[in-house]
Design an enzyme around this catalytic site. Sequence first.
Site, PDB file in Angstrom:
ATOM      1  N   HIS A 237     -10.757  27.393  37.154  1.00 38.17           N
ATOM      2  CA  HIS A 237     -11.069  28.098  37.116  1.00 38.17           C
ATOM      3  C   HIS A 237      -9.293  29.450  36.952  1.00 38.17           C
ATOM      4  O   HIS A 237      -8.881  28.785  37.636  1.00 38.17           O
ATOM      5  CB  HIS A 237     -11.503  28.427  38.921  1.00 38.17           C
ATOM      6  CG  HIS A 237     -10.671  27.829  40.118  1.00 38.17           C
ATOM      7  ND1 HIS A 237     -10.993  27.992  41.340  1.00 38.17           N
ATOM      8  CD2 HIS A 237      -9.174  27.946  40.369  1.00 38.17           C
ATOM      9  CE1 HIS A 237      -9.764  27.863  42.018  1.00 38.17           C
ATOM     10  NE2 HIS A 237      -9.176  27.421  41.239  1.00 38.17           N
TER      11      HIS A 237
ATOM     12  N   HIS B 277      -6.720  27.508  35.259  1.00 31.27           N
ATOM     13  CA  HIS B 277      -6.290  25.594  36.301  1.00 31.27           C
ATOM     14  C   HIS B 277      -7.257  25.605  36.922  1.00 31.27           C
ATOM     15  O   HIS B 277      -8.151  25.680  36.757  1.00 31.27           O
ATOM     16  CB  HIS B 277      -4.584  26.512  36.757  1.00 31.27           C
ATOM     17  CG  HIS B 277      -5.046  26.847  38.523  1.00 31.27           C
ATOM     18  ND1 HIS B 277      -5.611  27.940  38.337  1.00 31.27           N
ATOM     19  CD2 HIS B 277      -5.428  26.704  39.702  1.00 31.27           C
ATOM     20  CE1 HIS B 277      -6.230  28.168  39.706  1.00 31.27           C
ATOM     21  NE2 HIS B 277      -5.908  27.934  40.668  1.00 31.27           N
TER      22      HIS B 277
ATOM     23  N   ASP C  37     -19.576  19.937  38.135  1.00 36.80           N
ATOM     24  CA  ASP C  37     -18.164  18.749  36.827  1.00 36.80           C
ATOM     25  C   ASP C  37     -17.972  19.082  35.440  1.00 36.80           C
ATOM     26  O   ASP C  37     -18.905  19.727  34.690  1.00 36.80           O
ATOM     27  CB  ASP C  37     -18.737  17.861  37.408  1.00 36.80           C
ATOM     28  CG  ASP C  37     -17.757  16.666  36.862  1.00 36.80           C
ATOM     29  OD1 ASP C  37     -16.904  16.570  37.008  1.00 36.80           O
ATOM     30  OD2 ASP C  37     -18.254  15.592  36.686  1.00 36.80           O
ATOM     31  N   HIS C  38     -16.426  19.130  35.038  1.00 35.14           N
ATOM     32  CA  HIS C  38     -16.042  18.902  33.995  1.00 35.14           C
ATOM     33  C   HIS C  38     -16.501  20.273  33.184  1.00 35.14           C
ATOM     34  O   HIS C  38     -16.612  20.885  32.519  1.00 35.14           O
ATOM     35  CB  HIS C  38     -15.889  18.011  33.264  1.00 35.14           C
ATOM     36  CG  HIS C  38     -15.340  17.146  33.933  1.00 35.14           C
ATOM     37  ND1 HIS C  38     -15.193  16.033  34.924  1.00 35.14           N
ATOM     38  CD2 HIS C  38     -13.703  16.554  32.648  1.00 35.14           C
ATOM     39  CE1 HIS C  38     -14.491  15.272  34.586  1.00 35.14           C
ATOM     40  NE2 HIS C  38     -13.413  15.335  33.716  1.00 35.14           N
TER      41      HIS C  38
ATOM     42  N   HIS D 240      -8.800  21.778  39.593  1.00 35.04           N
ATOM     43  CA  HIS D 240      -7.851  20.668  40.733  1.00 35.04           C
ATOM     44  C   HIS D 240      -9.139  19.774  40.368  1.00 35.04           C
ATOM     45  O   HIS D 240     -10.141  20.087  39.873  1.00 35.04           O
ATOM     46  CB  HIS D 240      -8.974  21.882  41.533  1.00 35.04           C
ATOM     47  CG  HIS D 240      -7.853  22.666  41.544  1.00 35.04           C
ATOM     48  ND1 HIS D 240      -6.877  23.127  42.811  1.00 35.04           N
ATOM     49  CD2 HIS D 240      -8.196  24.079  42.023  1.00 35.04           C
ATOM     50  CE1 HIS D 240      -6.002  23.624  42.475  1.00 35.04           C
ATOM     51  NE2 HIS D 240      -7.066  25.164  42.285  1.00 35.04           N
TER      52      HIS D 240
ATOM     53  N   CYS E 172      -2.796  31.921  40.687  1.00 44.54           N
ATOM     54  CA  CYS E 172      -3.917  32.081  40.339  1.00 44.54           C
ATOM     55  C   CYS E 172      -4.450  32.888  39.587  1.00 44.54           C
ATOM     56  O   CYS E 172      -5.834  32.419  39.135  1.00 44.54           O
ATOM     57  CB  CYS E 172      -4.728  31.825  41.772  1.00 44.54           C
ATOM     58  SG  CYS E 172      -4.148  30.807  42.710  1.00 44.54           S
TER      59      CYS E 172
ATOM     60  N   GLU F  75     -10.225  21.514  48.154  1.00 48.92           N
ATOM     61  CA  GLU F  75      -9.371  22.233  46.410  1.00 48.92           C
ATOM     62  C   GLU F  75      -7.827  21.065  46.361  1.00 48.92           C
ATOM     63  O   GLU F  75      -8.071  20.595  45.287  1.00 48.92           O
ATOM     64  CB  GLU F  75      -9.304  23.233  46.383  1.00 48.92           C
ATOM     65  CG  GLU F  75      -8.609  23.831  45.458  1.00 48.92           C
ATOM     66  CD  GLU F  75      -8.432  25.414  45.876  1.00 48.92           C
ATOM     67  OE1 GLU F  75      -8.390  25.916  45.517  1.00 48.92           O
ATOM     68  OE2 GLU F  75      -6.711  25.258  45.589  1.00 48.92           O
TER      69      GLU F  75
END
Lengths: 136, 136
Positions: free
Chosen positions: B14, B39, B79-80, B41, B33, B124
């Site tokens: 994100h 980037h 996810d991903h 998490h 950010c 996070e």
Amino acid sequence: MKAHLTRRYVFSASHRLHSNAMSDTENAATYGKCNNPYGHGHNYALEVTVSGHVAEATGMVCNLVDLDGFVHSEILERFDRENLNLRPEFDRIVPTTENLCTTIYDILQRGFTQAHLERIRIEETMMNSFEYEGDN
Amino acid sequence: MVYLTRKAEFAASHYYHNPDFTPEENRRVFGKCNNPNGHGHNYTLEVTVKGEVDPRSGFVVDLKQLKEVLNREVLDAMDHRFLNKEVPEFSTKIPTTENLAIAIWQRLATKLKAAQLHRVRVYETPDLFVDFYGEA
């Protein structure tokens, strides 16, 4: 929408549990090994929980930079790598993790104004943790 | 009333950006950010439901069903993924951990049968998490 945000910090400090209101025998009986006059230390983990409405413009309860900045300058600078018994905050109270909890809560409650303080939680070891939400 | 928590993990990328802010404002508010390339998490999600224990099954909720709903509504979608570009909620909202917890709550709340959603907790990182209890 109201959300709760929790941030975790670590600091290391030493302390000795000893009450001036007790005799030496009573202190030894009450605090056991923690009454060792030379003190001992812990790696404390501090969790600070704040709450508030998630701002539309930022998607945040409060800016983490502000929370981190406050905790670093007002809490970690004060207690990390210190002997708690020698700090003025513990002049008149025993530096148990209960008292550390209420002390840190009060510092945050007074000084951090960007979000509502919900609770703090301190792990003294992996086996012991303490929480304080104020007395209301 | 018994509370049951199911844990799941997902990895996503994100970045934080408000189109109404100037570039300078975006950089000041969101710092690193704000990098438009994003980037990532490894998120940990904890979903807590509550309910009375069914006398026949001994369950608050059928964990298999809960896991299916969680996989379908949340993990398959997030996810991903690049949250800003691939998850519809974040075409208008900034994918902060606060907004992620709210989006996951909204995806789950209507889909869970029997048990009632109590809390969505999103980590996070191990030292930062948000709780959402469905509060307006």
